[in-house]
Design an enzyme around this catalytic site. Structure first.
Site, PDB file in Angstrom:
ATOM      1  N   GLY A  83      -8.145 -13.590  -7.166  1.00  0.00           N
ATOM      2  CA  GLY A  83      -8.559 -12.884  -5.963  1.00  0.00           C
ATOM      3  C   GLY A  83      -7.814 -13.298  -4.713  1.00  0.00           C
TER       4      GLY A  83
ATOM      5  N   HIS B 133       0.834  -1.215   0.000  1.00  0.00           N
ATOM      6  CA  HIS B 133       0.000   0.000   0.000  1.00  0.00           C
ATOM      7  C   HIS B 133       0.864   1.260   0.000  1.00  0.00           C
ATOM      8  CE1 HIS B 133      -4.149  -1.403   0.161  1.00  0.00           C
ATOM      9  NE2 HIS B 133      -3.745  -2.389   0.933  1.00  0.00           N
TER      10      HIS B 133
ATOM     11  N   ASP C  28       2.445   1.982  -3.240  1.00  0.00           N
ATOM     12  CA  ASP C  28       2.714   2.258  -4.665  1.00  0.00           C
ATOM     13  C   ASP C  28       1.920   3.446  -5.177  1.00  0.00           C
ATOM     14  OD1 ASP C  28       0.374   0.744  -4.550  1.00  0.00           O
ATOM     15  OD2 ASP C  28       0.807  -0.382  -6.368  1.00  0.00           O
TER      16      ASP C  28
ATOM     17  N   ASP D 187       1.863  -4.133  -9.357  1.00  0.00           N
ATOM     18  CA  ASP D 187       1.588  -5.471  -9.870  1.00  0.00           C
ATOM     19  C   ASP D 187       2.050  -5.624 -11.316  1.00  0.00           C
ATOM     20  OD1 ASP D 187       0.398  -5.666  -7.449  1.00  0.00           O
ATOM     21  OD2 ASP D 187      -1.654  -5.831  -8.203  1.00  0.00           O
TER      22      ASP D 187
ATOM     23  N   SER E  46      -2.281 -11.270  -7.584  1.00  0.00           N
ATOM     24  CA  SER E  46      -2.374 -10.459  -8.789  1.00  0.00           C
ATOM     25  C   SER E  46      -2.699 -11.219 -10.062  1.00  0.00           C
ATOM     26  CB  SER E  46      -1.113  -9.606  -8.986  1.00  0.00           C
ATOM     27  OG  SER E  46      -1.499  -8.434  -9.674  1.00  0.00           O
ATOM     28  N   SER E  47      -3.742 -12.010  -9.973  1.00  0.00           N
ATOM     29  CA  SER E  47      -4.260 -12.621 -11.200  1.00  0.00           C
ATOM     30  C   SER E  47      -4.723 -11.530 -12.161  1.00  0.00           C
ATOM     31  CB  SER E  47      -5.413 -13.565 -10.876  1.00  0.00           C
ATOM     32  OG  SER E  47      -6.541 -12.857 -10.385  1.00  0.00           O
TER      33      SER E  47
ATOM     34  N   TYR F  65     -10.325  -0.260  -0.845  1.00  0.00           N
ATOM     35  CA  TYR F  65      -8.987   0.071  -1.346  1.00  0.00           C
ATOM     36  C   TYR F  65      -8.947   1.550  -1.752  1.00  0.00           C
ATOM     37  CZ  TYR F  65      -4.654  -0.689  -4.035  1.00  0.00           C
ATOM     38  OH  TYR F  65      -3.382  -0.637  -4.515  1.00  0.00           O
TER      39      TYR F  65
HETATM   40  P1  ADP Z   1      -5.953 -10.547  -7.582  1.00  0.00           P
HETATM   41  O1  ADP Z   1      -5.347  -9.673  -8.621  1.00  0.00           O
HETATM   42  O2  ADP Z   1      -5.274 -10.443  -6.258  1.00  0.00           O
HETATM   43  O3  ADP Z   1      -6.078 -11.976  -8.006  1.00  0.00           O
HETATM   44  P2  ADP Z   1      -8.219  -8.888  -8.157  1.00  0.00           P
HETATM   45  O4  ADP Z   1      -9.539  -8.694  -7.474  1.00  0.00           O
HETATM   46  O5  ADP Z   1      -7.371  -7.710  -8.381  1.00  0.00           O
HETATM   47  O6  ADP Z   1      -7.439 -10.011  -7.330  1.00  0.00           O
HETATM   48  O7  ADP Z   1      -8.447  -9.564  -9.564  1.00  0.00           O
HETATM   49  C1  ADP Z   1      -9.189 -10.756  -9.663  1.00  0.00           C
HETATM   50  C2  ADP Z   1     -10.151 -10.639 -10.835  1.00  0.00           C
HETATM   51  O8  ADP Z   1      -9.418 -10.617 -12.070  1.00  0.00           O
HETATM   52  C3  ADP Z   1     -11.068 -11.827 -10.952  1.00  0.00           C
HETATM   53  O9  ADP Z   1     -12.205 -11.683 -10.123  1.00  0.00           O
HETATM   54  C4  ADP Z   1     -11.427 -11.779 -12.433  1.00  0.00           C
HETATM   55  O10 ADP Z   1     -12.418 -10.795 -12.670  1.00  0.00           O
HETATM   56  C5  ADP Z   1     -10.142 -11.311 -13.071  1.00  0.00           C
HETATM   57  N1  ADP Z   1      -9.306 -12.452 -13.502  1.00  0.00           N
HETATM   58  C6  ADP Z   1      -8.034 -12.716 -13.136  1.00  0.00           C
HETATM   59  N2  ADP Z   1      -7.575 -13.847 -13.712  1.00  0.00           N
HETATM   60  C7  ADP Z   1      -8.567 -14.307 -14.485  1.00  0.00           C
HETATM   61  C8  ADP Z   1      -8.740 -15.453 -15.326  1.00  0.00           C
HETATM   62  N3  ADP Z   1      -7.768 -16.367 -15.478  1.00  0.00           N
HETATM   63  N4  ADP Z   1      -9.924 -15.603 -15.932  1.00  0.00           N
HETATM   64  C9  ADP Z   1     -10.918 -14.718 -15.788  1.00  0.00           C
HETATM   65  N5  ADP Z   1     -10.819 -13.627 -15.011  1.00  0.00           N
HETATM   66  C10 ADP Z   1      -9.678 -13.418 -14.351  1.00  0.00           C
HETATM   67 MG    MG Z   2      -5.336  -7.548  -8.598  1.00  0.00          MG
END
Ligand code: ADP
Ligand code: MG
Length: 364
Positions: free
Chosen positions: A102, A15, A17, A152, A106-107, A204
């Site tokens: 989630g 927190h 950046d 990220d 950082s998906s 956030y």
């Molecule tokens: P984090 O980045 O920590 O995983 P975030 O809330 O920032 O959490 O992002 C998660 C969101 O990104 C998911 O709810 C979805 O909407 C999207 N997302 C990430 N990876 C994928 C994926 N492989 N397929 C579909 N949506 C995705």
């Molecule tokens: Mg994220």
């Protein structure tokens, strides 16, 4: 063709950046893979194994909140590159991922960055990775509406194996800091609490607003410029907003902790960073109030079972914690965390070892 982008873990510097601070993320082995093809009809179409259905929008329809949901992260990248004046046409993407969604790993940036690399290659843009990272940040901020900083995307695009990435968000400069825990007989465990946060839900943004308000009240561009002594100047403002001083104190002390950790890593003294990880967690729990009972328990149980230090990582309100653990204690710590969760009546956490890995790339 396919492009893969890793999840990331932030070793320390949470927190900060969006406050011009420094942070120290590294890339994970877990990856989001995007298979992408150009389309001649000016549309963006997307599927993911993590979501039902197919998203299909015209490029001109991409706007804040459109497409809604997960595809906004991907479509937003096309929007941001087009807004920056690049000639980007239609695209079809199919997404698979081993980065958990989630979990604070950082998906979202992994998805954005894999798409950005795909667009850059398929449309021959030849952009620098820093430019691609900027487009991904705009996608997340403006199309998805999540007020995240730039850590990220920088980590996902610029990280290298065996290093953490020291990112100075004031000027965007980076430095690779040697970070190979196994060489020191250590492991970084990532404990996914399975509590799912939703960064776009406002909390956030509220923290970010407090940090910007505190800087403005002190007459500073960002809290990066503030010292702990400067924060005394917030006491008057504090009568109007009781959260401002502790929020600012987290940012200022966290930036100082990053410098201490970097000095230790440069000096080959990884074993000594544990107390700084613990202090970071306390600051996030008490001053910044972005932890949650599951994250607190994960850290406490890990420490009690022999971790040298532990902290929540990522945006908070759920997601993951990290623990620095001697290799010989990995099984004990894992078991202790799982037992503590069971005793508290929480769902089972997922525990994995984080290997500092390479950033995003084309994979075939
Ligand atoms: P984090 O980045 O920590 O995983 P975030 O809330 O920032 O959490 O992002 C998660 C969101 O990104 C998911 O709810 C979805 O909407 C999207 N997302 C990430 N990876 C994928 C994926 N492989 N397929 C579909 N949506 C995705
Ligand atoms: Mg994220």
């Amino acid at each position: 063709m396919r492009w893969a982008a890793p999840g990331r873990v932030n070793l320390i510097g949470e927190h900060v950046d969006y406050a011009g601070g420094v942070c120290l993320p590294f890339a994970l082995a877990e990856r989001t893979v995007v298979e992408a093809h150009t389309r001649a009809d000016g549309r963006f179409t997307a599927r993911s194994t993590a979501e039902d259905g197919v998203v299909d929008v015209a490029l001109d329809e991409i706007a804040p909140g459109s497409p809604a949901g997960w595809a906004g992260y991907a479509a937003g990248v096309l929007w941001a590159l087009r807004a920056a004046g690049h000639a980007v046409g239609g695209l079809d993407v199919a997404v698979t991922a081993t980065v958990p969604l989630g979990a604070g790993l950082s998906s979202s940036a992994a998805l954005e960055c894999a798409v950005a690399l795909a667009v850059d290659d398929l449309y021959g843009l030849g952009l620098a990775r820093t430019e691609l990272a900027a487009a991904c940040v705009r996608a997340e901020n403006e199309i998805v509406g999540a007020a995240t900083g730039g850590m990220d995307q920088a980590a996902v695009l610029l990280a290298t194996a065996g290093h953490a990435l020291l990112l100075d968000t004031r000027d965007g400069s980076t430095r690779q800091v040697p970070f190979a825990p196994a060489d020191d007989g250590l492991a970084v465990l990532v404990i996914d609490t399975r509590v799912r946060h939703h960064l776009a839900d406002g909390r956030y943004g509220a923290r970010r607003a407090s940090v910007e308000k505190a800087a403005a009240a002190l007459g500073l561009a960002t809290l990066r410029e503030a010292t702990l002594r400067d924060l005394e100047g917030l006491r008057d403002v504090e009568r109007l907003d009781v959260d401002l001083l502790p929020r600012a104190r987290h940012v200022v002390t966290e930036i100082a902790r990053v410098a201490e950790v970097v000095a230790l890593l440069d000096d080959g003294r990884l074993r000594e960073v544990g107390p700084l990880l613990d202090a970071s967690h306390e600051s996030l729990r008490v001053d910044y109030e972005v932890s949650c009972p599951e994250l607190d328990l994960a850290c406490a149980a890990a420490r009690a079972a022999g971790a040298l230090g532990a902290r929540m990582t990522g945006g908070g309100f759920g997601g993951s914690a990290i623990a620095l653990v001697p290799l010989g204690r990995v099984d004990d710590v894992t078991r202790a965390v799982c037992d503590a969760f069971a005793a508290a009546g929480y769902g089972g956490p997922t525990v994995r070892t984080a290997e500092p890995s390479a950033g995003a790339s084309r994979v075939g």
